[in-house]
Design a protein around this motif. Structure first.
Motif, short mmCIF file in Angstrom:
data_model
loop_
_atom_site.label_atom_id
_atom_site.label_comp_id
_atom_site.label_asym_id
_atom_site.label_seq_id
_atom_site.Cartn_x
_atom_site.Cartn_y
_atom_site.Cartn_z
N PRO B 7 -4.14 -8.31 16.73
CA PRO B 7 -2.95 -8.25 17.58
C PRO B 7 -1.75 -8.90 16.90
CG PRO B 7 -4.60 -9.81 18.45
CD PRO B 7 -5.24 -9.10 17.30
N GLY B 8 -0.57 -8.31 17.10
CA GLY B 8 0.66 -8.91 16.60
C GLY B 8 0.90 -8.72 15.12
N ARG B 9 0.07 -7.94 14.45
CA ARG B 9 0.24 -7.77 13.01
C ARG B 9 0.74 -6.36 12.70
NH1 ARG B 9 -0.04 -12.32 13.52
NH2 ARG B 9 -1.54 -13.81 12.69
N LEU B 10 1.10 -6.20 11.44
CA LEU B 10 1.56 -4.91 10.96
C LEU B 10 0.56 -3.82 11.31
CD1 LEU B 10 3.71 -3.59 9.07
CD2 LEU B 10 2.11 -3.99 7.20
N THR B 11 1.05 -2.70 11.75
CA THR B 11 0.12 -1.63 12.07
C THR B 11 0.76 -0.27 11.76
OG1 THR B 11 -1.36 -0.81 13.78
CG2 THR B 11 0.83 -1.49 14.50
N TRP B 12 0.01 0.78 11.95
CA TRP B 12 0.50 2.11 11.62
C TRP B 12 1.38 2.64 12.74
CZ3 TRP B 12 -0.42 3.99 6.85
CH2 TRP B 12 -1.42 3.35 6.10
N VAL B 46 6.34 1.51 1.64
CA VAL B 46 5.55 1.79 2.84
C VAL B 46 4.22 2.39 2.38
CG1 VAL B 46 7.54 2.20 4.35
CG2 VAL B 46 6.50 4.12 3.13
N ASP B 47 3.24 2.28 3.24
CA ASP B 47 1.99 3.01 3.02
C ASP B 47 2.01 4.22 3.93
OD1 ASP B 47 1.12 1.01 1.27
OD2 ASP B 47 0.23 -0.14 2.90
N VAL B 48 1.60 5.35 3.39
CA VAL B 48 1.54 6.60 4.16
C VAL B 48 0.08 6.97 4.28
CG1 VAL B 48 2.05 9.08 4.11
CG2 VAL B 48 3.82 7.44 3.47
N ARG B 57 -9.57 10.48 5.58
CA ARG B 57 -8.24 9.90 5.46
C ARG B 57 -7.90 9.52 4.04
NH1 ARG B 57 -7.79 6.57 10.81
NH2 ARG B 57 -8.78 4.93 9.63
N ALA B 58 -6.64 9.67 3.71
CA ALA B 58 -6.15 9.23 2.41
C ALA B 58 -4.87 8.44 2.63
CB ALA B 58 -5.89 10.42 1.51
N GLN B 59 -4.73 7.40 1.83
CA GLN B 59 -3.59 6.49 1.99
C GLN B 59 -2.93 6.25 0.64
OE1 GLN B 59 -4.79 2.73 3.78
NE2 GLN B 59 -3.33 1.65 2.47
N ARG B 60 -1.60 6.28 0.60
CA ARG B 60 -0.88 5.99 -0.63
C ARG B 60 0.33 5.13 -0.32
NH1 ARG B 60 -4.78 8.07 -1.91
NH2 ARG B 60 -5.23 9.70 -3.42
N SER B 61 0.79 4.41 -1.33
CA SER B 61 2.01 3.62 -1.20
C SER B 61 3.19 4.39 -1.81
CB SER B 61 1.87 2.30 -1.94
OG SER B 61 0.85 1.53 -1.36
N TYR B 62 4.31 4.39 -1.11
CA TYR B 62 5.54 5.00 -1.65
C TYR B 62 6.71 4.04 -1.48
CZ TYR B 62 2.92 9.31 -1.84
OH TYR B 62 1.98 10.26 -2.15
N SER B 63 7.51 3.94 -2.51
CA SER B 63 8.69 3.09 -2.44
C SER B 63 9.74 3.72 -1.55
CB SER B 63 9.28 2.91 -3.84
OG SER B 63 8.38 2.17 -4.63
N ILE B 64 10.49 2.87 -0.88
CA ILE B 64 11.61 3.34 -0.06
C ILE B 64 12.81 3.55 -0.97
CG2 ILE B 64 13.08 2.82 1.91
CD1 ILE B 64 10.85 0.93 2.91
N ILE B 100 3.91 11.95 10.27
CA ILE B 100 2.90 11.31 9.41
C ILE B 100 2.74 9.87 9.90
CG2 ILE B 100 3.25 12.71 7.34
CD1 ILE B 100 5.12 10.58 6.27
N GLU B 101 1.66 9.23 9.47
CA GLU B 101 1.48 7.83 9.82
C GLU B 101 2.02 6.95 8.70
OE1 GLU B 101 -2.22 6.51 12.30
OE2 GLU B 101 -2.84 7.89 10.72
N LEU B 102 2.72 5.92 9.12
CA LEU B 102 3.40 5.08 8.15
C LEU B 102 3.23 3.61 8.52
CD1 LEU B 102 6.86 6.07 6.89
CD2 LEU B 102 6.58 3.82 7.84
N ARG B 103 3.08 2.75 7.52
CA ARG B 103 2.93 1.33 7.75
C ARG B 103 3.89 0.58 6.83
NH1 ARG B 103 -2.85 -1.11 6.23
NH2 ARG B 103 -2.04 -0.79 4.15
#
Lengths: 87, 250
Positions: B7-12, B46-48, B57-64, B100-103
């Motif tokens: 709870p209260g933490r970064l999430t998607w 961000v992570d996508v 599921r697949a997850q990658r990091s992309y710079s803003i 898409i889902e983003l974190r």
């Protein structure tokens, strides 16, 4: 498998901690050097990551994700130094 | 299946594609609307996460890529890796209106803050220019005066991201210089033959170590290691060199 930086763990660690751990400094249990967590050398992917000290290659941090829990092993860091807001 | 969260933490969260722009034949910029976006610092990522119908599921990091000034978009520039799991979907399949889902935003290490007084040296290889572009844009928005130099290494003139915008920053934002290094094919009439970035490139087009610049290096792992080694060999303090490796090869 290619190497990344500790930066790439920011999302996974952000799910656990209330502060940005990648900007914190660890002191390596192996060589005593202090460095940003973001500067660690990182292997693995989201399921399991191993982060090593760029100065001595010792494992500083391990992070493993399961469906309902996360395992964080920080035995390679003898301390963490955290910047406070406004500093 | 959704993973449990503390709870209260970064999430998607769900992000909606509002606009897309083709940067090069293999790179696309996505403008994303993310409700309640808290803002971000230049250099953060961000992570996508993509989920297939079967739950894979697949997850990658992309710079803003975008700068944030009390508003704006979350802009990502995605380089397609032909054997990638995530990038071909983002460059070729995702349509305006899709989600898409983003974190994020995450990462407080590879960031530039306006309050840093020193000159800045940016070294980008390929799509490694993306977070550096966010820094250039943030400097422009803030009308900041710190001298900036960007050394941007790309394969060919057709691979240059932000090809129209970069010269505008050179023109409109005093104290910002750009050097384009071509590794495979230089533009017609260029005095320099194509080559990988080397000691001479960084020595000639970077800041002298005496200026104690803050250095940011981003790109494929081999590029980052080469460039960071050269900076250290030239006498730059390793503590002033921040790196972001994309992994893989260029």
């Amino acid at each position: 498998m290619s190497k990344l930086d500790g930066n790439a763990m920011a999302g996974d660690l952000g799910e656990i901690f209330a502060f940005d751990v990648t900007a914190a400094r660890y002191t390596c249990a192996g060589c005593g050097q202090a460095e940003a967590i973001g500067a660690l050398m990182l292997w693995g992917q989201e399921m399991g990551r191993v982060a090593r000290c760029p100065h001595c290659d010792d494992v500083v941090l391990r992070l493993v994700q399961a469906n309902d829990r996360v395992f964080l092993d920080l035995r390679g860091a003898v301390r963490l130094e955290l910047p406070l807001a406004g500093s | 299946m959704a993973r449990a969260a503390l709870p209260g933490r970064l999430t998607w969260r769900a992000a909606t594609l509002t606009e897309a722009r083709q940067e090069t034949p293999s790179a696309r910029t996505l403008m994303l609307d993310v409700p309640d976006w808290p803002g971000h610092l230049p250099g953060q990522h961000v992570d996508v996460r993509l989920t297939a119908p079967d739950g894979y599921r697949a997850q990658r990091s992309y710079s803003i890529a975008s700068a944030w000034a009390e508003g704006g978009n979350v802009e990502l520039t995605i380089q397609r890796l032909d054997d990638g799991e995530v990038s071909p979907y983002l460059t070729d399949v995702l349509e305006v209106g899709d989600q898409i889902e983003l974190r994020g935003p995450v990462g407080g290490w590879f960031v530039w803050r306006e309050t840093q007084p020193r000159p800045v040296l940016l070294l980008g290889g390929g799509s490694g220019v993306v977070p550096l572009m966010a820094m250039v844009r943030a400097r422009g928005l803030a009308k900041a005066r710190q001298p900036f130099r960007l050394i941007y290494s790309v394969r060919t003139p057709w691979d240059v991201l932000y090809r129209d915008e970069l010269p505008r920053h050179v023109r409109d934002n005093p104290g910002f210089d750009l050097y384009l290094n071509y590794t495979r094919k230089a533009p017609e009439g260029s005095p320099n033959a194509p080559k990988r970035i080397d000691v001479a490139t960084i020595n000639t087009h970077g800041w002298p170590p005496d200026f104690e610049p803050d250095c940011y290096v981003c790109g494929p792992t081999t590029f980052v290691e080469t460039a960071a080694d050269i900076l250290v060999a030239l006498g730059h303090d390793p503590k002033r060199i921040r790196t972001e490796r994309f992994g893989g090869t260029s």
